[in-house]
Design a protein around this motif. Structure first.
Motif, mmCIF file in Angstrom:
data_model
loop_
_atom_site.group_PDB
_atom_site.id
_atom_site.type_symbol
_atom_site.label_atom_id
_atom_site.label_comp_id
_atom_site.label_asym_id
_atom_site.label_seq_id
_atom_site.Cartn_x
_atom_site.Cartn_y
_atom_site.Cartn_z
ATOM 1 N N ASP A 232 -93.566 50.289 18.577
ATOM 2 C CA ASP A 232 -91.740 51.393 17.919
ATOM 3 C C ASP A 232 -92.472 52.210 17.271
ATOM 4 O OD1 ASP A 232 -89.227 52.233 17.550
ATOM 5 O OD2 ASP A 232 -88.366 50.028 17.378
ATOM 6 N N ASP B 93 -82.163 52.383 14.159
ATOM 7 C CA ASP B 93 -80.875 51.447 14.512
ATOM 8 C C ASP B 93 -81.228 50.679 15.603
ATOM 9 O OD1 ASP B 93 -79.849 53.104 16.617
ATOM 10 O OD2 ASP B 93 -78.822 54.022 15.857
ATOM 11 N N PRO B 94 -80.046 50.051 15.723
ATOM 12 C CA PRO B 94 -79.841 48.705 17.504
ATOM 13 C C PRO B 94 -80.178 49.486 18.486
ATOM 14 C CG PRO B 94 -78.474 47.585 15.304
ATOM 15 C CD PRO B 94 -78.930 49.805 14.745
ATOM 16 N N TRP B 95 -79.960 50.653 18.890
ATOM 17 C CA TRP B 95 -79.680 51.033 19.804
ATOM 18 C C TRP B 95 -81.140 52.248 19.747
ATOM 19 C CZ3 TRP B 95 -75.905 51.154 23.669
ATOM 20 C CH2 TRP B 95 -75.135 50.480 22.948
ATOM 21 N N ASP B 96 -81.760 52.208 18.737
ATOM 22 C CA ASP B 96 -83.121 52.791 19.466
ATOM 23 C C ASP B 96 -83.945 51.280 19.621
ATOM 24 O OD1 ASP B 96 -82.587 55.827 18.570
ATOM 25 O OD2 ASP B 96 -82.897 55.404 15.952
ATOM 26 N N ARG B 97 -83.637 50.439 18.714
ATOM 27 C CA ARG B 97 -84.957 49.676 18.195
ATOM 28 C C ARG B 97 -84.234 48.954 20.598
ATOM 29 N NH1 ARG B 97 -82.961 47.773 13.212
ATOM 30 N NH2 ARG B 97 -81.891 46.399 14.585
ATOM 31 N N ALA B 98 -83.457 48.866 20.566
ATOM 32 C CA ALA B 98 -83.065 48.621 21.892
ATOM 33 C C ALA B 98 -83.729 49.541 23.494
ATOM 34 C CB ALA B 98 -81.192 48.207 22.254
ATOM 35 N N SER C 159 -92.273 41.585 20.047
ATOM 36 C CA SER C 159 -91.348 42.915 19.022
ATOM 37 C C SER C 159 -91.479 42.402 17.505
ATOM 38 C CB SER C 159 -89.879 42.905 19.653
ATOM 39 O OG SER C 159 -88.859 41.833 19.083
ATOM 40 N N LEU D 184 -89.256 41.039 15.472
ATOM 41 C CA LEU D 184 -88.098 41.430 15.030
ATOM 42 C C LEU D 184 -87.651 40.723 14.018
ATOM 43 C CD1 LEU D 184 -86.454 44.023 17.273
ATOM 44 C CD2 LEU D 184 -87.880 44.358 15.544
ATOM 45 N N ARG E 245 -82.513 41.550 12.256
ATOM 46 C CA ARG E 245 -82.051 42.744 12.963
ATOM 47 C C ARG E 245 -82.464 42.223 14.975
ATOM 48 N NH1 ARG E 245 -87.569 46.584 11.700
ATOM 49 N NH2 ARG E 245 -85.496 48.083 12.054
ATOM 50 N N THR F 151 -79.432 43.352 17.835
ATOM 51 C CA THR F 151 -79.757 43.863 18.860
ATOM 52 C C THR F 151 -79.724 43.812 20.077
ATOM 53 O OG1 THR F 151 -81.667 44.757 17.418
ATOM 54 C CG2 THR F 151 -82.598 45.326 19.546
ATOM 55 N N LEU G 38 -78.497 45.623 23.746
ATOM 56 C CA LEU G 38 -79.833 45.485 24.739
ATOM 57 C C LEU G 38 -78.434 44.460 26.070
ATOM 58 C CD1 LEU G 38 -82.444 43.961 23.393
ATOM 59 C CD2 LEU G 38 -82.853 45.289 24.651
#
Length: 289
Positions: free
Chosen positions: A105, A110-115, A248, A250, A254, A258, A262
């Motif tokens: 990554d 933000d959480p949506w990008d990571r998820a 990941s 993380l 964070r 996420t 998810l």
């Protein structure tokens, strides 16, 4: 292709590749009308807006001439040794028909990008290995192929090139040889999703796959697939929340942020499977980015 800034970033990374025997021949397949190809060795292939991502890849392959073909996407950023690592992996193993690299990554999103990244690419995160080794699956945007192997598939089963490569082309290629992954070909994934795009893409991908695979099952088979798809979270949650999260890297805070995204993406994935099995794929494929 999604936007000119992402494409420029990718082309900039390709321009500084190290240790190459010859200049790169870059083919850009574009359905947006926004792409530009102003640099030497870069060729633009324009396509209608309703062309799928996978049909775009086919166009680029048909226009290519090199012995080794590397597939990537505009939101990816390779390191300076990326091309050399992929091509060396193939040249070192005559029985390998494709070589890939891990994906990480590249955003502090933000959480949506990571998820969204973890749902799509969590299984391709670097696993700590330092040597080239065999693998059973390939990413769709960080893989080098022997061109003659791809052309063989194209001539024998051309319909595979109009669908998810991961589902059709890769399975067919596996009959002719094996796949390898080289840690040195690591690639940064830098696509921003946001909530709506992340949910839409997960739903569309699942609907297309389920709708296509269930198409020939008949009414009873489709009903059975639809019912079975409702239990998909029991399979998806361990898969998405298991090795992907551990690899990941993380931090706990964070990671916790996420998890709700998810879970929502698992829900969209399940809904896509249910709708696809019941009603078919619709136009999901051409809406996949």
């Amino acid at each position: 292709m999604s936007d000119q800034a992402s494409l420029a970033r990718l082309l900039g990374a390709l321009a500084v590749q190290e240790g190459l025997d010859a200049p790169l021949d870059v083919r850009i397949a574009d359905r947006t009308g926004l792409a530009r190809a102003d640099e030497p060795g870069v060729h633009l292939l324009s396509a209608p807006a309703d062309t799928s991502v996978f049909a775009l890849r086919r166009r680029a392959l048909e226009a290519s001439t090199a012995e080794i073909v590397i597939v990537t996407e505009d939101h990816c950023v390779p390191g300076p040794g990326w091309v050399r690592a992929l091509t060396q992996a193939l040249r070192a193993d005559p029985e390998a028909v494709a070589a890939s690299g891990p994906v990480h990554d590249g955003l502090n999103g933000d959480p949506w990008d990571r998820a969204a990244f973890l749902c799509d690419y969590g299984g391709l995160l670097p696993d700590g290995s330092t040597v080239t080794h065999r693998v059973s699956a390939l990413p769709g945007m960080n893989t080098a192929y022997r061109r003659d192997a791809l052309v063989k598939v194209l001539r024998s089963e051309p319909h595979l090139f109009d669908d998810f490569w991961e589902a059709g082309v890769h399975r067919r290629l596996a009959r002719d040889g094996h796949f390898v992954v080289t840690p040195a070909a690591d690639l940064a994934h830098c696509k921003r999703f946001g909530r709506r795009l992340a949910l839409d893409q997960r739903y569309l991908q699942a609907r297309h796959v389920a709708g296509t695979r269930a198409a020939d099952l008949g009414l009873v088979g489709r009903v059975g697939w639809t019912l079975a798809a409702t239990a998909l979270p029991a399979t998806l949650i361990p898969r998405v929340f298991g090795p992907s999260l551990r690899r990941s890297g993380l931090p706990a805070r964070r990671l916790a942020a996420t998890l709700p995204a998810l879970l929502a993406l698992v829900g969209a994935w399940t809904l896509g499977e249910v709708v696809g099995a019941a009603l078919g794929p619709g136009d999901a494929l051409v809406r996949v980015e």
